[in-house]
Structure formats: structure tokens, C-alpha cells
Design a protein around this motif. Structure first.
Motif, short mmCIF file in Angstrom:
data_model
loop_
_atom_site.label_atom_id
_atom_site.label_comp_id
_atom_site.label_asym_id
_atom_site.label_seq_id
_atom_site.Cartn_x
_atom_site.Cartn_y
_atom_site.Cartn_z
N ARG A 176 0.84 -1.20 0.00
CA ARG A 176 0.00 0.00 0.00
C ARG A 176 0.87 1.25 0.00
N GLU A 177 1.92 1.25 0.80
CA GLU A 177 2.78 2.43 0.90
C GLU A 177 3.56 2.66 -0.39
N LEU A 178 4.09 1.58 -0.98
CA LEU A 178 4.82 1.72 -2.24
C LEU A 178 3.90 2.28 -3.33
N ALA A 179 2.71 1.67 -3.48
CA ALA A 179 1.78 2.12 -4.51
C ALA A 179 1.38 3.58 -4.30
N ALA A 180 1.13 3.95 -3.04
CA ALA A 180 0.70 5.32 -2.75
C ALA A 180 1.77 6.33 -3.15
N GLN A 181 3.03 6.01 -2.88
CA GLN A 181 4.10 6.94 -3.23
C GLN A 181 4.25 7.08 -4.73
N VAL A 182 4.11 5.98 -5.46
CA VAL A 182 4.25 6.05 -6.91
C VAL A 182 3.04 6.75 -7.54
N LEU A 183 1.84 6.45 -7.03
CA LEU A 183 0.62 7.07 -7.56
C LEU A 183 0.60 8.58 -7.32
N ALA A 184 1.35 9.03 -6.36
CA ALA A 184 1.41 10.47 -6.11
C ALA A 184 1.99 11.23 -7.30
N ARG A 205 -0.01 -8.62 -0.76
CA ARG A 205 0.54 -7.54 -1.59
C ARG A 205 -0.52 -6.99 -2.54
N VAL A 206 -1.30 -7.87 -3.15
CA VAL A 206 -2.37 -7.41 -4.04
C VAL A 206 -3.39 -6.58 -3.25
N ALA A 207 -3.72 -7.03 -2.04
CA ALA A 207 -4.67 -6.27 -1.21
C ALA A 207 -4.14 -4.87 -0.93
N GLY A 208 -2.84 -4.77 -0.63
CA GLY A 208 -2.25 -3.46 -0.38
C GLY A 208 -2.27 -2.57 -1.61
N PHE A 209 -1.94 -3.14 -2.77
CA PHE A 209 -2.01 -2.36 -4.01
C PHE A 209 -3.44 -1.85 -4.24
N ARG A 210 -4.41 -2.75 -4.09
CA ARG A 210 -5.81 -2.38 -4.34
C ARG A 210 -6.28 -1.27 -3.39
N GLU A 211 -5.84 -1.33 -2.13
CA GLU A 211 -6.23 -0.30 -1.17
C GLU A 211 -5.70 1.08 -1.59
N ALA A 212 -4.45 1.12 -2.02
CA ALA A 212 -3.86 2.39 -2.45
C ALA A 212 -4.59 2.92 -3.68
N LEU A 213 -4.95 2.05 -4.60
CA LEU A 213 -5.68 2.47 -5.80
C LEU A 213 -7.08 2.97 -5.43
N ALA A 214 -7.76 2.20 -4.55
CA ALA A 214 -9.12 2.57 -4.17
C ALA A 214 -9.16 3.93 -3.48
#
Length: 358
Positions: A176-184, A205-214
């Protein structure tokens, strides 16, 4: 004729010493172990011959015969993935410091052999097992090992359904943290490429990615097609497939460095610039994530510490440590590199420790 024992072409055995000394193997055993049964003169003769032949006792065999083997086993998934070799190397070193040998088994992609391989370790009278790639399908195996009194530690992947010790990181929070930083950085057309659905690590890991996207109102372009083999070759074919079907995709969130490297291979073949046309993230922080011109943004998981902890926790259990199962959460670090560009994303942050729990 050249003596194969004398010139060191094979290991010297007590049978070789017995033949040279003209005594029984039992007499050699008595002499080497310093127990009564032979005269002082014969004992010295046997010791001199053993020194001449550079005899080294097989400590593992001795321990196995005594039923007190200081030997543990480790089951690895695919050794082409450096995560597993780094964990294993650290576990072997940590075990050696405690006087234990390690039998290492490579399962490859044929994880259906796991039960067979685990029980073959038990047949060799090992004292405990480190398992690095458990899935929900392995619950009966873990229960069986527990019933047999075999100490087990889960490393990297872990199941809460079975009361074993575990060491790893908070994969969901890290993803979630990695995805959030990149999506910024503003990327909006995102695909997720993960390992197999059966893996707890992959699901987290997929759950964390999905949370950051959502949190940003983004749905992955491949919501029903995120799972697949955890190999570089699969990374190539899956990246090609998702980009062919969704040509506007500008970010691949890969749940392992190995998959990400394969995705980058395809981007290069397709003439896509990274990160200009396509940003790519990995996960695990293995050496391949920063090899030469390949500079992947990733989550750095402390694999060597994981292996050391797993061996230490297992040997502690073998040597009598009691108490409830330990879940040891290790720190991780978000590392942003060239594969995601600057794009307004925050700089890399210091390692963040997960909460240790028992």
C-alpha cells in the motif's frame, strides 16, 4: 594400483582404517571415541592410521545414529528467485553458529512435492524445518508435522491457521505504501501483476495495491487477471498481454522483483521507455532490482535477517524454548528508483518497522 583413499579421491571411513590396521570396525570405533574395548597399543595404532589417512568423522551420521541430530531442513520454492537463496544462505550461516547442519531442498515450481520432500526430511531424522513457501493447501502438512513433534518455522510466507512461529514483513502495508508513493506522481492507468493466488504473501501484496488504488478512485485495468507464475519469463508474457489489451497502461505494480524484471524486458522489446511511457515497481529489494542500468522501485525486505531469525527461532524451539507461537514482524524500506521516475512522488523513506507480536 593407486590407493583411492590414500590419494584423497574418496572420503575415508572406519572400514578403511580397520582394513589398514587389521582390526574390526568396532575396535576402530572404540579407539576413535576413547571408550574401553581395545588395548593402549592397538588404540595408538588406530589413531596413527586415522591421522595418516586424514580421517574426519561424519558428525551428521554420528548424530543420526545417536538419535540427537543437530540437523535442520529448509524447503525453498524456486531458487531462480533470489529471495529464497538469500534467506537460505543466511539461515545456513546462523545454524552453523549454533552447531547445526542444514539440508536444503529445492521444490521448484512443483510445489505439489512439498509433502513428499518434507516427510523425506523427517525420515532423515532432522530436528526441525524452515518452510518458505507455504500456502493454504499446506495446512494438513503443517498439522501432520506438528503431530510428529517436528518443530517448524514459517519464513517469508506464513499461515495463521497453524500455530507455528513465523518471521516476515507486513506485505500488505508495504504494498500500500509503495503504490501510494508512486501514484502520487499522477499515474492513473494501472495494472497489477502478482504471483499465485494460493500464496499468502501474494494475496497480501495485491490487497495493499488495491487499497492504495481505491483511495484514489482507481480500478486496475486487469481486476480479474492479476495472478500468475512468479518467474521472469511470466513477467515478460503477462506484461505483453496486459499492455496489448490495455495499451494506455502507464504503471505496472508487480508483486515481486522477478516479475518486474520480466515486465521491463518486454517494455524494452516493445520500444517503451521506462519510466516515460511506463512505470514499473518490484517488490523484495533483491540484487536484481539494482543491477547495472536496471533500477527498480521496490520494497526492500530484510531477507538475510529473515533467514537468520528463522534459523534462530527454530533452533530455540528444538532446544526447549516454550510458549505461544511467535510472529516476528521485521522492518521494510520503500525504495524509489528510476523505474518510476521523479513524477512528484515522495523521496524514499527510512525503514519502517512492523509491530512485533507474539
Amino acid at each position: 594400483m593407486v590407493d583411492a583413499v590414500a590419494d584423497g579421491r574418496r572420503r575415508v571411513t572406519i572400514a578403511d582404517i580397520a582394513a589398514r590396521a587389521g582390526v574390526s570396525k568396532a575396535a576402530v570405533s572404540y579407539a576413535l571415541n576413547g571408550v574401553p574395548g581395545v588395548s593402549p597399543a592397538v588404540r595408538q595404532q588406530i589413531l596413527d592410521i586415522a591421522a595418516e589417512l586424514r580421517f574426519r568423522p561424519n558428525r551428521i551420521a554420528q548424530d543420526l545414529r545417536a538419535g540427537t541430530a543437530k540437523v535442520i531442513g529448509i524447503l525453498l520454492d524456486n531458487i531462480e528467485n533470489p529471495v529464497y537463496t538469500e534467506i537460505a544462505g543466511a539461515a545456513v550461516s546462523a545454524a552453523a553458529e549454533r552447531g547445526y547442519e542444514v539440508f536444503v531442498s529445492h521444490l521448484g515450481t512443483a510445489s505439489d512435492r512439498k509433502t513428499e520432500v518434507a516427510l523425506s526430511h523427517v525420515d532423515r531424522n532432522i530436528s526441525g524445518l524452515i518452510l518458505t513457501s507455504v500456502t493454504v493447501e499446506d495446512i494438513p502438512l503443517l498439522a501432520s508435522l506438528r503431530e510428529r513433534g517436528v518443530a517448524c518455522v514459517q519464513a517469508y510466507r506464513g499461515l495463521t491457521e497453524v500455530p507455528n512461529d513465523w518471521v516476515g514483513i507486513d506485505d500488505r502495508a508495504a504494498a500500500r505504501e509503495l503504490a501510494a508513493q508512486v501514484l502520487a506522481g499522477g499515474r492513473r492507468s494501472v495494472a497489477i501483476l502478482s504471483g499465485v493466488r494460493e500464496s499468502v504473501v501474494a494475496r497480501n501484496r495485491v490487497a495493499g495495491f488495491r487499497e492504495a488504488l481505491a483511495e484514489r478512485g482507481i480500478e486496475p485495468v486487469n481486476p480479474d487477471d492479476v495472478w500468475g507464475p512468479l518467474t521472469r519469463e511470466a513477467g515478460v508474457t503477462r506484461a505483453r498481454d496486459v499492455l496489448d489489451r490495455h495499451p494506455g497502461t502507464d504503471l505496472l505494480l508487480c508483486a515481486s522483483d522477478v516479475i518486474a524484471v520480466g515486465a521491463w524486458d518486454h517494455a524494452r522489446e516493445a520500444g517503451l521507455s521506462v519510466p516515460g511511457d511506463l512505470a514499473i515497481t518490484g517488490f523484495d529489494g533483491t540484487g536484481i532490482a539494482s543491477a547495472g542500468p536496471l533500477q527498480l522501485s521496490t520494497v526492500n525486505a530484510p531477507r538475510r535477517v529473515m533467514g537468520e531469525c528463522a534459523a534462530t527461532m527454530l533452533i530455540d524451539r528444538i532446544e526447549g524454548a516454550d510458549g505461544p507461537p511467535i510472529r516476528r514482524m521485521l522492518p521494510y524500506e520503500i525504495v524509489l528508483r528510476d523505474s518510476t521516475g521523479e513524477g512528484g512522488a515522495p523521496a524514499a523513506r527510512p525503514a519502517r518497522a512492523g509491530r512485533a507480536a507474539t
